[in-house]
Design an enzyme around this catalytic site. Structure first.
Site, PDB file in Angstrom:
ATOM      1  N   ARG A 304       0.827  -1.201   0.000  1.00 25.60           N
ATOM      2  CA  ARG A 304       0.000   0.000   0.000  1.00 25.60           C
ATOM      3  C   ARG A 304       0.867   1.259   0.000  1.00 25.60           C
ATOM      4  NH1 ARG A 304      -5.405   1.410   0.360  1.00 25.60           N
ATOM      5  NH2 ARG A 304      -6.226  -0.664   0.801  1.00 25.60           N
ATOM      6  N   GLU A 706     -10.032   5.293   6.879  1.00 24.59           N
ATOM      7  CA  GLU A 706      -8.614   5.651   6.870  1.00 24.59           C
ATOM      8  C   GLU A 706      -8.270   6.979   6.217  1.00 24.59           C
ATOM      9  OE1 GLU A 706      -7.957   1.649   5.187  1.00 24.59           O
ATOM     10  OE2 GLU A 706      -6.218   1.627   6.506  1.00 24.59           O
TER      11      GLU A 706
END
Ligand code: LUZ
Ligand code: MOS
Length: 768
Positions: A304, A706
């Site tokens: 990520r 997030e």
């Protein structure tokens, strides 16, 4: 609708793991963790602990009936140390005693015979010794090697970020007991019930069908319980299984702090090339991730980081390489943002350095390079849902930017002991598990004969309000009052093979499954109504619990319809499966379509630095966020505020320190400071961007878990700008958190070497 849990929380009635009434004969467990960070485990002296009051048994690796292995992505993590120890606090033995106090007292009597081995805490040192968790990965776009020749400016430097303690209010824990037929039931404070089930089964040598994991809710997770709740669940289950007794294991805060992994620290090198008109032309970056002693989720976190290496900017030529480096720290793990914030901090640092050296505001560079539809991310996905410019422009319209900057400049001209800085932090975050297979979910919906509804999903409620969202989805889809709907505990026997509640994707994945199940039930009930009332099926609907035929009230309502369906033997239960459409990723090419959609937003952050003390205040954060079509605006706003403040803490005050022996120094709440209510900026504006949302988002309400954390990065750059307003020659290292100590040094300490003057064509400008 208010958060379903609000009343229970404020009254103290909500049930957490520690509130589960224990059965008669419950034993209490405490963990003995390795006192050294690396060494050969030659033996254990358990004699004194065994004799201690109340001690019933001490378990070690030898007592594990199945496989001593809890590694998820890579099988490199024993449940209890065997032969070697790899980090301080690594579980070595489990003491079972009649009371918690007795178990903890006995742990202190255990001694380990360990031959020390060299300790590595620095990821670059690990990389130099080829101590890598997995092979490095590189994402590429265009041809950076060729592009450098075209750049008018080339900036080079390094950036570092620290780790971050999750500090969920509820510490890790589990309560396990044997069940009929040789199984075990585990109540676990976990984001990943299936992970606890799978690894417990492996450790006990049982089929997964004999391990039931149940979760009512968590007192916070933030990623810290995505993988790392497994250890404690499996340990409690091991003891329950071996002793055939109920066993409770709840970590004291101090053990939780030193035994569990955290957000990954990174150390990174960057090289950024710009055209004369400030277009980003080329970007090369190398990330050294401090993974800790075992893989845990580090390879996925690393991935990520690569996905978010360019944040919300288009760069036509990119080479991003990432190393996952094995060190002797507790295995670092998922933490809100999951490597994304680390990647984004580096490109924001590169842009800040370019701006400083070129004498332009960073926002000039940021604004000119925002992503646009039709461009492509370095990982091959086309940009087609882009709100980067819309959110930036809306932020400029609502809050001003140049005007705000002028106010800051005017303040700085008049004030000599306090200086202000302003920074813009635009974000882009990809929504989906990057591991395509994990993007699936199921929902089991029962309609009871009285018209009430019980729903089970794989979603874990951890304060984010997912249960409230699931109720809304069901009530809307069925056309009934939310009061009729209950969300059950998350349980592996009702919904199996679940993905953890993580990746901001829980409400989307589980909500879509709830929606599918409820649609099917509604259609079934409407078909039944058509039969019973001799009406056309088309045109039948249910709204506010009233059945409507062609818009007019028909002769039945929800309760009557459900009851009559039951008597006609129509099934009132449905189990639906959802898999996010059109996702794929080819790791051999590092290209694909990994994300269901992206979330965008833009924050403006203002800080004021006290130039005598090095202390600072974050005065204002004003942001425009892309919620899509929020159907729970109170909850969603709360997620944005909470995520933002968590990001601000990471960038400013949360300083996680290990010494060279791998011992956690910031091992108590007296030495590790997290934001409290007084740390929240007095001005905190959250504006909802007007967008249609995305069809892959639940009811077109985009994921909010997030993305907001990354707005917090703006604090680092706002404070840095304030420091430079006082001392223009200051070049504070790109080293987060920017604590008051670092600020004071930057204000008054020795200056770092100045880079050569920029702007010469193809000149390489090096920081530090
Ligand atoms: N967990 C995971 C995550 O296993 N995969 C992901 O992509 C992810 N992203 C964010 C947070 N947790
Ligand atoms: Mo998470 S970092 O979405 O568990």
């Amino acid at each position: 609708m208010h958060n379903l849990d609000a009343a229970g929380h404020v009254r103290g009635e909500s049930q957490y793991l520690d509130d589960i009434p224990t059965q008669r004969g419950t034993l209490h467990a405490a963990v003995y963790g390795s006192p050294l960070a690396h060494g050969v485990l030659d033996g254990l002296n358990l004699a004194a602990a065994r004799r201690a009051p109340g001690v019933v048994r001490i378990l070690t690796a030898e007592d594990i009936p199945g496989e001593n292995q809890i590694g998820g992505i890579v099988p490199d993590e024993p449940l209890l140390a065997e032969g070697h120890v790899h980090f301080q606090g690594q579980p070595v033995a489990l003491v079972l005693a009649e009371t918690e106090a007795q178990a903890r007292a006995a742990v202190k009597l255990i001694e380990a015979d360990i031959t020390p081995l060299p300790v590595i805490t620095d990821p670059r040192v690990a990389a130099a010794q080829n101590e890598l968790i997995v092979p490095p990965r590189t994402f590429r776009l265009g041809d950076p090697a060729a592009a450098w020749a075209e750049c008018a400016h080339i900036i080079e430097g390094t950036a570092e970020n620290g780790g971050q303690e999750h500090l969920y209010i509820e510490t890790q824990g589990a309560y396990a007991y044997p069940t009929d037929g040789g199984g075990v039931r585990v109540h676990s404070s976990t984001q990943g019930p299936t992970a606890v089930q799978r690894h417990t089964a492996r450790v006990l040598g049982l089929g997964m069908h004999k391990v039931e994991v149940d979760v009512v809710r968590l007192g916070g997770g933030f990623g810290g319980k995505e993988d790392q709740a497994t250890t404690w669940g499996a340990l409690a289950a091991l003891a329950a299984h071996v002793l055939r007794k109920p066993v409770k294991l709840v970590l004291p805060r101090h053990d939780d702090l030193r035994m569990t992994g955290k957000r990954h620290p990174y150390s990174s090198d960057f090289r950024l090339g710009l055209s004369a008109d400030l277009k980003l032309l080329a970007y090369e970056v190398t990330f050294y991730q401090n993974a800790g002693a075992a893989a845990d989720l580090s390879p996925a976190v690393l991935e990520r980081t690569l996905f978010h290496a360019c944040n919300t900017y288009f760069v036509p030529n990119v080479r991003a390489t990432a190393y996952s480096c094995r060190t002797n720290l507790p295995p670092n793990t998922a933490f809100r943002g999951f490597g994304g914030p680390q990647g984004m901090f580096v490109i924001e640092s590169a842009i800040a350095q370019a701006a400083e050296q070129l004498g332009v505001p960073a926002y000039e560079i940021q604004r000119r390079n925002l992503l646009q539809d039709g461009q492509v991310f370095p990982y091959g996905q086309r940009v087609d849902d882009c709100n980067a410019t819309q959110s930036w422009q809306t932020a400029e319209e609502k809050f001003g930017l140049e005007g705000w900057q002028r106010e800051v400049d005017a303040f700085n001209a008049e004030n000599h002991t306090r200086k202000r800085g302003l920074a813009v932090m635009p974000i882009c975050f990809g929504i989906s598990f990057t591991k395509t297979a994990m993007n699936q979910a199921r929902a089991l919906v029962h309609i009871y004969t009285d018209g009430s509804v019980g729903i089970s999903t794989g979603a874990v409620e951890m304060g984010q309000g997912v249960n409230t969202k699931m109720i809304q989805v069901a009530a809307r889809t069925l056309g009934i009052s939310a009061k009729r709907v209950r969300i059950e505990a998350t349980n592996t026997t009702r919904v199996a093979n679940t993905s953890p509640s993580a990746a901001s994707a829980t409400a989307d994945l589980n909500g879509k499954a709830v929606e599918l199940a409820c649609r099917e039930l509604r259609a079934r009930l409407m078909r039944h109504a058509a039969d019973e009332l001799k009406l056309e099926y088309e045109g039948l609907e249910i709204r506010d619990e009233q059945v409507l035929a062609a818009g007019k009230p028909a002769e039945t309502d929800w309760e009557k319809l459900v009851s009559s369906a039951y008597w006609k033997r129509v099934s009132l239960t449905e189990n639906a499966h959802y898999a996010t459409p059109d996702l794929w990723f080819d790791q051999t090419q590092e290209k694909g379509h990994p994300f269901a959609y992206h979330v965008y937003g833009t924050a403006l952050v203002q800080a004021t630095v006290d130039v005598l003390r090095g202390t600072y205040d974050l005065d204002a954060v004003r942001l425009v966020h892309d919620f899509g079509q929020s159907f729970t605006p109170g909850i969603d706003r709360g997620q944005i505020e909470g995520g933002l403040v968590q990001g601000l803490g990471w960038m400013t005050m949360e300083e996680l320190l290990y010494n060279e022996d791998g011992r956690l120094l910031s091992n108590a709440l007296s030495t590790y400071k997290v934001p409290d209510i007084y740390s929240v900026p007095p001005v905190l504006d959250v504006e909802f961007l007007e967008t249609p949302g995305h069809p892959n988002a639940i009811l077109r309400a985009k994921a909010v878990g997030e993305p907001p954390l990354m707005y917090g990065l703006g604090a680092y750059f706002a404070i840095r700008n304030a420091v430079r307003a006082f001392r223009p020659a200051a070049r504070p290292a790109f080293s987060a958190p920017i604590t008051p100590e670092k600020v004071l040094l930057a204000l008054h300490g020795p200056l770092l070497p100045q880079p050569p003057a920029p702007a010469a064509a193809a000149a390489t400008v090096t920081a530090q």
